[in-house]
Design an enzyme around this catalytic site. Structure first.
Site, mmCIF file in Angstrom:
data_model
loop_
_atom_site.group_PDB
_atom_site.id
_atom_site.type_symbol
_atom_site.label_atom_id
_atom_site.label_comp_id
_atom_site.label_asym_id
_atom_site.label_seq_id
_atom_site.Cartn_x
_atom_site.Cartn_y
_atom_site.Cartn_z
ATOM 1 N N LYS A 1 0.850 -1.194 0.000
ATOM 2 C CA LYS A 1 0.000 0.000 0.000
ATOM 3 C C LYS A 1 0.876 1.231 0.000
ATOM 4 O O LYS A 1 2.022 1.190 0.471
ATOM 5 C CB LYS A 1 -0.892 0.034 1.242
ATOM 6 N N GLY B 1 -17.639 7.877 -3.344
ATOM 7 C CA GLY B 1 -16.394 7.897 -4.118
ATOM 8 C C GLY B 1 -16.294 6.692 -5.032
ATOM 9 O O GLY B 1 -17.314 6.167 -5.508
ATOM 10 N N ASN B 2 -15.044 6.221 -5.272
ATOM 11 C CA ASN B 2 -14.780 5.075 -6.163
ATOM 12 C C ASN B 2 -15.695 3.891 -5.869
ATOM 13 O O ASN B 2 -16.141 3.200 -6.766
ATOM 14 C CB ASN B 2 -13.342 4.574 -5.972
HETATM 15 N N1 GLU Z 1 -7.355 0.180 -3.473
HETATM 16 C C1 GLU Z 1 -8.093 -1.017 -3.758
HETATM 17 C C2 GLU Z 1 -8.155 -1.907 -2.524
HETATM 18 O O1 GLU Z 1 -7.987 -1.466 -1.416
HETATM 19 C C3 GLU Z 1 -7.555 -1.734 -4.985
HETATM 20 C C4 GLU Z 1 -6.150 -2.201 -4.873
HETATM 21 C C5 GLU Z 1 -5.554 -2.755 -6.167
HETATM 22 O O2 GLU Z 1 -6.284 -2.873 -7.134
HETATM 23 O O3 GLU Z 1 -4.374 -3.046 -6.155
HETATM 24 O O4 GLU Z 1 -8.458 -3.058 -2.635
#
Ligand code: GLU
Length: 423
Positions: free
Chosen positions: A106, A220-221
């Site tokens: 992350k 959001g997303n």
């Molecule tokens: N940010 C998204 C999550 O927390 C997607 C992560 C990704 O696709 O690598 O799952």
């Protein structure tokens, strides 16, 4: 931040609880309790006003026993090393549960995108890419979007990475725009995956999704697409939705065009106008009497002090970390089906996996294939989680769905570490 709400402490607590239930080898637990590596960077960026501003940024590689680290980048004013560490741990479990060949990672930058123009956002994204380019790559660590980061930001990062390494490398980052080989279907795949889980859970609970009422926290997303897809895919009625300013509740159902208009004109969904609608706070939204509650914003929303007042039959964690461990236990005792984040929102990273596969093979799929394969994968994860819970129940041990999912995910990572000779 209160110790009990520190996301990394929560992630470690969940891991230890699951390790206890499954009697995980102590040596494996010691490896899994901390990230493999943590990068903390201070990045100077020349802003459009001519002044240099320095941003603190992170990239954490939690575990890569099963494959390159995978996980988004958040641009958030409250970002911290502990949030990023927690999110990278949850990515490890998410990828493992989904059985995709990735570990967990992350990233994050402490910044307020609402106060930045596009030029500054581009400058920051490119500076972040330069700062991490030696530590990411399609076989090393593959970023993606998360809170307040977009396909456009992914495009800038991919472009800057290409400048640094001297050739195009589309598989270095996922969640890209389709113009540069992002995947059809990836944009709303977090929410779509959540809808497939919702369909399966509703079947199990004998809830008719067409008659179900839904409250969504977040626009959001994940949250916005949860609204559109729950209507489109399952025919459900969304009666409440919110953003960081607050929410709106209409028992007769909310209209997307009007929500978008309110957001554009007033900056918040709270500006929604209808005779039957009323403004509510984010706290009130969580406590509404609805069939399905979908927290789709940030961590620590359902806690010890409001878990008793949650009034739904099914809680789908579309955000990362929205329910604390104390609240998980209270909901479990109250027989509310609370399905964990790293199952419910895994559609995002499963979609990213499909994008990465397409980038690496150079052969591109149509949306129908993407959606069908996503359905197959996430439905399997849901069924495996429920089967693990039942296997423990059959032995006389009651465990919640989160622990069941953890046991599956940890077991796969631990086996990979063992066979690789890490312990
Ligand atoms: N940010 C998204 C999550 O927390 C997607 C992560 C990704 O696709 O690598 O799952």
């Amino acid at each position: 931040m209160a110790e009990e709400l520190n996301p990394f402490k929560i992630a470690q607590h969940q891991l230890e609880e699951a390790a206890g239930i499954m009697k995980l080898d102590r040596q494996a637990l010691d490896i899994l309790k901390e990230p493999k590596r943590t990068l903390i960077m201070n990045i100077p960026v020349k802003m459009s006003n001519g002044k240099t501003q320095t941003f603190t940024a992170f990239r954490v590689r939690y575990n890569d026993a099963l494959g390159p680290a995978k996980g988004g980048i958040r641009f958030h004013p409250q970002e911290s090393v502990d949030t990023v560490k927690a999110l990278s741990a949850w990515m490890t479990w998410k990828c493992s549960l989904a059985e995709i060949p990735f570990g967990g990672g992350k990233g994050g930058v402490i910044c307020d995108t609402k106060k930045m123009n596009d030029k500054d956002l581009e400058a920051l994204s490119r500076a972040y890419a330069r700062a991490v380019f030696k530590d990411i790559g399609p076989d090393v660590d593959i970023p993606a979007p998360d809170v307040y980061t977009t396909p456009q930001i992914m495009a800038w990062i991919m472009d800057e990475y290409a400048n640094m390494v001297g050739h195009n490398e589309f598989g270095v980052i996922t969640g890209k725009p389709v113009e540069i080989w992002g995947s059809e279907g990836r944009m709303d795949s977090t929410a779509l995956g959540g809808m497939f889980v919702m369909r399966e859970a509703a079947k199990m609970l004998k809830l008719n999704p067409k008659k179900a009422t839904i409250a969504v926290q977040g626009f959001g997303n994940a949250g916005k697409f949860a609204y559109t897809l729950s209507k489109k895919v399952l025919g459900s009625k969304v009666v409440a939705i919110s953003d960081s300013e607050g929410g709106v509740y209409d028992p007769t159902g909310l209209d997307l065009d009007k929500l978008e208009e309110a957001k554009q004109k007033t900056g918040s969904v709270q500006g929604y106008k209808s005779k039957t609608a009323r403004k509510i706070t984010n706290e009130e939204l969580l406590e509404l009497k609805v069939d399905i509650l979908i927290p789709a914003a940030i961590e620590n929303q359902v806690k010890e002090d409001n878990a008793d007042r949650i009034n739904c039959k099914l809680l789908l964690e579309l955000a990362n970390g929205p329910v604390t461990p104390e609240a998980t236990n209270i909901l479990f005792e109250r027989k509310i089906l609370d399905l964990p984040d790293f199952l419910v929102n895994s559609g995002g990273v499963i979609g990213s996996y499909f994008e990465w596969v397409q980038n690496r093979t150079g052969y591109y799929w149509e949306t129908e294939r993407f959606d069908a394969e996503l359905d197959k994968k996430i439905t399997t994860s849901f069924k495996e989680t429920m089967a693990m819970q039942k296997a423990y129940a059959d032995k006389g041990e009651k465990i919640n769905p989160r622990m069941a999912a953890y046991i599956i995910a940890i077991d796969r990572v631990a086996k990979a570490m063992k066979v690789r000779g890490w312990y």
